[in-house]
Design a protein around this motif. Structure first.
Motif, PDB file in Angstrom:
ATOM      1  N   UNK A 237       0.840  -1.398   0.067  1.00 59.43           N
ATOM      2  CA  UNK A 237      -0.119   0.016   0.163  1.00 59.43           C
ATOM      3  C   UNK A 237       0.832   1.327  -0.134  1.00 59.43           C
ATOM      4  N   UNK A 238       2.061   1.346   0.657  1.00 55.81           N
ATOM      5  CA  UNK A 238       2.687   2.417   0.824  1.00 55.81           C
ATOM      6  C   UNK A 238       3.328   2.663  -0.683  1.00 55.81           C
ATOM      7  N   UNK A 239       3.793   1.598  -1.259  1.00 53.17           N
ATOM      8  CA  UNK A 239       4.237   1.889  -2.667  1.00 53.17           C
ATOM      9  C   UNK A 239       3.003   2.362  -3.643  1.00 53.17           C
ATOM     10  N   UNK A 240       1.977   1.602  -3.478  1.00 53.79           N
ATOM     11  CA  UNK A 240       0.888   1.787  -4.639  1.00 53.79           C
ATOM     12  C   UNK A 240       0.099   3.167  -4.460  1.00 53.79           C
ATOM     13  N   UNK A 241       0.070   3.601  -3.030  1.00 54.54           N
ATOM     14  CA  UNK A 241      -0.839   4.903  -2.831  1.00 54.54           C
ATOM     15  C   UNK A 241       0.018   6.077  -2.580  1.00 54.54           C
ATOM     16  N   UNK A 242       1.254   5.887  -2.132  1.00 53.36           N
ATOM     17  CA  UNK A 242       2.062   7.038  -1.633  1.00 53.36           C
ATOM     18  C   UNK A 242       3.338   6.996  -2.823  1.00 53.36           C
ATOM     19  N   UNK A 243       3.574   6.151  -3.429  1.00 53.23           N
ATOM     20  CA  UNK A 243       4.972   6.130  -4.403  1.00 53.23           C
ATOM     21  C   UNK A 243       5.985   5.843  -3.683  1.00 53.23           C
TER      22      UNK A 243
END
Length: 215
Positions: free
Chosen positions: A117-123
């Motif tokens: 989620x950190x990668x997908x939503x916040x880059x």
């Protein structure tokens, strides 16, 4: 026979594998690959067993249970020997506090779906996700070290001279800490206990590299 839906690198599933082995119970592994096919834990058939789509799930005949700590306590109540929780209320409270510091405070903010989620939503980059992981693991394990170091009930293992619920949680968390290059220099009591656990066949057979789905 008990059936465990598991993933070789899942620390929650690793906890239950240790508990099953400590109790010398026969069980069958059913691998659920958390990365393949978009995450096999997201497929409808598995979601019908585990609504959150997490591993492990334990099936005991027609019964199915999720959440590693609940599963381990179920095993302890249905197969009382050897005990994974102490006989005294004080001892059980202490062991649960150690186990829950790991399973409820350290692990949830660092498991796969959170990192994704950190990668997908916040880059977040991989480097940033690794830094996030190390921060929370280091912070949490320092707290566990304080719970263990110098306590009169800490022995060869987290609580006394036989491994139990807290050790089932500690060893997988340290395995993951090593994977992400977390520093363990300030954790001498934890390192000593984990070294003692890793000498036992029950822990060796539960290790990720020993699982049928290991990669």
């Amino acid at each position: 026979m008990l059936k465990l839906y598991t993933y070789f690198r899942s620390s929650a599933a690793y906890r239950v594998r240790i508990a099953l082995n400590l109790k010398d119970l026969p069980w069958t592994a059913v691998p659920v690959h958390l990365l393949r096919d978009g995450g096999q834990q997201n497929q409808p058939e598995y979601r019908s067993k585990s609504p959150l789509g997490t591993v492990p799930t334990l099936e005991d005949g027609a019964l199915a249970f999720t959440q590693s700590l609940a599963i381990i306590e179920y095993l302890d109540e249905t197969h009382p020997l050897p005990r994974l929780l102490p006989a005294s209320a004080e001892g059980r409270a202490r062991v649960r506090a150690i186990a829950q510091t790991i399973a409820c405070d350290i692990h949830p903010v660092n498991n796969l779906r959170i990192l994704q989620y950190l990668g997908r939503e916040f880059g977040a980059t991989q480097e940033q996700k690794d830094a996030w992981y190390r921060h929370w693991v280091n912070d949490g394990l320092l707290a566990v070290e304080k719970l263990l170091a110098g306590h009169p009930r800490t022995g060869t293992f987290c609580h006394g001279e036989t491994p139990g619920l807290a050790d089932c949680c500690l060893v997988p968390q340290v395995f993951n800490a090593r994977r992400f290059n977390c520093t363990l220099d300030d954790l001498p009591t934890i390192r000593r206990i984990v070294d003692a656990c890793e000498q036992l066949p029950a822990f060796q057979k539960a290790a990720p590299a020993a699982q049928p789905d290991a990669e």
